[in-house]
Design an enzyme around this catalytic site. Structure first.
Site, PDB file in Angstrom:
ATOM      1  N   MET A  60     -46.122   4.799  93.736  1.00 47.24           N
ATOM      2  CA  MET A  60     -45.007   3.990  93.255  1.00 47.24           C
ATOM      3  C   MET A  60     -45.383   3.226  91.985  1.00 47.24           C
ATOM      4  O   MET A  60     -44.596   3.133  91.034  1.00 47.24           O
ATOM      5  CB  MET A  60     -44.567   3.004  94.344  1.00 47.24           C
ATOM      6  N   HIS A  72     -14.814  15.928  73.763  1.00 45.98           N
ATOM      7  CA  HIS A  72     -16.275  16.039  73.916  1.00 45.98           C
ATOM      8  C   HIS A  72     -16.626  17.494  74.198  1.00 45.98           C
ATOM      9  O   HIS A  72     -15.939  18.167  74.959  1.00 45.98           O
ATOM     10  CB  HIS A  72     -16.729  15.133  75.069  1.00 45.98           C
ATOM     11  N   ARG A 103     -14.008  17.338  82.476  1.00 49.56           N
ATOM     12  CA  ARG A 103     -14.451  16.060  83.040  1.00 49.56           C
ATOM     13  C   ARG A 103     -13.259  15.122  82.902  1.00 49.56           C
ATOM     14  O   ARG A 103     -12.308  15.256  83.647  1.00 49.56           O
ATOM     15  CB  ARG A 103     -15.716  15.582  82.310  1.00 49.56           C
TER      16      ARG A 103
HETATM   17  C1  LIG Z   1     -23.308  10.612  75.435  1.00 54.61           C
HETATM   18  C2  LIG Z   1     -22.140  11.022  74.646  1.00 54.61           C
HETATM   19  C3  LIG Z   1     -22.278  11.312  73.281  1.00 54.61           C
HETATM   20  C4  LIG Z   1     -23.606  11.372  72.574  1.00 54.61           C
HETATM   21  O1  LIG Z   1     -24.180  12.641  72.797  1.00 54.61           O
HETATM   22  P1  LIG Z   1     -25.560  13.064  72.128  1.00 54.61           P
HETATM   23  O2  LIG Z   1     -25.719  14.478  72.522  1.00 54.61           O
HETATM   24  O3  LIG Z   1     -26.596  12.180  72.732  1.00 54.61           O
HETATM   25  O4  LIG Z   1     -25.411  12.850  70.678  1.00 54.61           O
HETATM   26  C5  LIG Z   1     -21.117  11.575  72.565  1.00 54.61           C
HETATM   27  N1  LIG Z   1     -19.907  11.568  73.168  1.00 54.61           N
HETATM   28  C6  LIG Z   1     -19.737  11.320  74.481  1.00 54.61           C
HETATM   29  C7  LIG Z   1     -18.370  11.361  75.070  1.00 54.61           C
HETATM   30  C8  LIG Z   1     -20.854  11.059  75.270  1.00 54.61           C
HETATM   31  O5  LIG Z   1     -20.690  10.818  76.581  1.00 54.61           O
END
Ligand SMILES: *Cc1c(COP(=O)(O)O)cnc(C)c1O
Length: 368
Positions: free
Chosen positions: A296, A158, A129
Site C-alpha cells: 500500500m 466529441h 455518450r
Molecule cells: C477530456 C476531453 C477532452 C480533452 O481530450 P484530450 O484527448 O486529452 O485532448 C476534450 N473534450 C472532451 C469532451 C473531453 O471529455
C-alpha cells in the site's frame, strides 16, 4: 514536503507545449483541466494555460468548476459532462457555462430556472455518450432554452477515435457540421477537436479546440512535444538479502543470489498499482527491477551494491516516458497521470527551480 515521493511539473514546458499547439491550431484554445488537470493541478495548469494563450478552461463537473472558482480562476469556464439541475443556480452565479445534452436535461433546467445561464449545446455524432442525436432534437432544445432566457453561446461534439481512425473522425465531423449549419444560429463557440484532432485535422468550420493530454506532451501527431511531468521517490532503506530469501507479501519473489534490496515510499495508495511488479524504475540512469508485491505504501526494488540510502528513483520521467509506462501496464497515458493520488506532493518548477508545492491532503499553511 514530508514524504520522499513527489511529482514534478515543469510549468515552462507545459506552456511551451500549449504555445506550439496553438500555433498549429490557429484557433482559440479551451484547456481541459478536468480531474485536477489530469492530476497535475487544476489551478496551476489553468494559470499556465492562460499565460500560453488559452481563452477558456473546461472541467468535467459542477464540483470541479466550483473548486476552480474557489481557487481564484475567474475566466471563461465550461463544464463538459453532467450537471444536476439543483446546481444550476450556483453555476450561473459563478459564471460557469454548462452543456445541454438531452431534452430531459433541458426540461429539468427550465424547471429549475435557467434565465441568464450560459449554455453550449452538446451534439452526439457517434460517441454515443452524451449529446443530442438529431437536428430536430437539437433545434427543439435550442428553442426551449432560448424561450427560457438561457444564453446559448456554443455548440460542440466529441470524437471517439481521433487518435486511431481519421476516416471515422471525419464522418463525425461531417455530422457535426450538418447539425450546426441546419440550426443557422450565431454560435460564438463552435468546437469539436480534442488534442489529437487539433493537431491533424485541417478545417476552418470550427473556431476553437479543446486540448488536454497534449499539454503534457502526449501526441502521435506532434511527437516532439516535451513531457513536463515526472514522478520520483527516494530509497529510504537498503538491506542485503541472502540467496533464496523471499521479498514482500505472498513471498512472490525469491532472490536468485545475495541481493541488495532498496525500499521506496510509494505504493498502490499513491496510484502505483500492483501490476507494476516486475517492471523497472530508474536509479542513477540504471534500471532497477520492482521485486515482490507492491504494498500500500512501500515498494521494494533490486539495486546494485553501490547504491546508497537516499538515492533518488525515477518512476516516470526522462528514462521512462508516460507512454512507455502506459504500454507496459496495458493502459493509456491519461490513466497513468490520473492514477497518481493526491497523497503525492506536486512540485512546480520554472526555469529549473521549484516555485511552488502542493499536497491535496495537507493544509499547507498550518503545517509549514
Ligand atoms: C477530456 C476531453 C477532452 C480533452 O481530450 P484530450 O484527448 O486529452 O485532448 C476534450 N473534450 C472532451 C469532451 C473531453 O471529455
Amino acid at each position: 514536503m514530508h514524504r520522499n515521493t513527489w511529482m514534478e511539473i515543469d510549468l515552462d514546458a507545459v506552456e511551451d507545449n500549449i504555445r506550439r499547439i496553438g500555433s498549429v491550431c490557429g484557433k482559440r484554445m479551451i484547456a481541459v483541466v478536468k480531474a485536477d488537470g489530469y492530476g497535475c493541478g487544476d489551478i496551476q495548469i489553468t494559470e499556465a494555460a492562460k499565460r500560453a494563450g488559452a481563452a477558456m478552461m473546461a472541467v468535467s463537473s459542477s464540483d470541479e468548476a466550483l473548486i476552480l472558482r474557489q481557487k481564484g480562476y475567474d475566466g471563461e469556464l465550461l463544464i463538459l459532462g453532467h450537471t444536476d439541475a439543483d446546481d444550476l443556480d450556483d453555476l450561473r452565479r459563478n459564471n460557469v457555462t454548462v452543456p445541454a445534452y438531452s431534452l430531459n436535461w433541458v426540461r429539468k433546467a427550465i424547471e429549475a430556472g435557467c434565465k441568464g445561464l450560459k449554455v453550449h449545446l452538446k451534439i452526439d455524432t457517434g460517441m454515443n455518450r452524451i449529446g443530442f442525436r438529431t437536428i430536430g432534437e437539437t433545434q427543439e432544445a435550442l428553442t426551449l432554452l432560448q424561450e427560457a432566457g438561457a444564453k446559448i453561446e456554443g455548440i460542440f461534439t466529441h470524437f471517439s477515435c481521433s487518435d486511431s481512425d481519421r476516416e471515422h473522425t471525419l464522418e463525425q465531423f461531417e455530422r457535426f457540421r450538418n447539425v450546426v449549419q441546419a440550426l443557422n444560429y450565431p454560435f460564438a463557440w463552435i468546437h469539436c477537436a480534442n488534442s489529437e484532432a487539433t493537431l491533424w485535422m485541417k478545417e476552418d468550420f470550427t473556431n476553437a479546440c479543446r486540448i488536454g493530454i497534449s499539454m503534457y506532451g502526449i501526441s502521435g501527431s506532434m511527437p516532439d512535444l516535451k513531457q513536463p511531468v515526472s514522478l520520483y521517490s527516494r530509497i529510504f532503506l537498503i538491506k542485503q538479502v541472502k540467496k533464496g530469501e523471499t521479498i514482500g507479501y505472498g513471498a512472490t519473489y525469491t532472490a536468485a543470489e545475495d541481493e541488495w534490496i532498496g525500499t521506496i515510499p510509494i505504493g498502490y495508495a499513491d496510484g502505483f498499482v500492483r501490476k507494476n511488479q516486475g517492471r523497472k524504475v530508474f536509479v542513477r540512469d540504471q534500471e532497477a527491477e520492482i521485486v515482490g508485491r507492491v504494498c500500500m505504501d512501500q515498494t521494494m526494488i533490486r539495486v546494485s551494491p553501490d547504491i546508497p540510502e537516499g538515492t533518488k528513483v525515477e518512476i516516470f520521467g526522462t528514462h521512462c516516458s508516460l507512454f512507455k509506462m502506459a504500454e507496459e501496464l496495458d493502459t493509456i497515458t491519461y490513466e497513468i497521470l490520473c492514477l497518481v493520488s493526491d497523497r503525492v506532493t506536486r512540485i512546480y518548477k520554472r526555469s529549473g527551480t521549484k516555485v511552488a508545492e502542493s499536497n491535496g491532503r495537507m493544509n499547507e499553511a498550518a503545517c509549514e
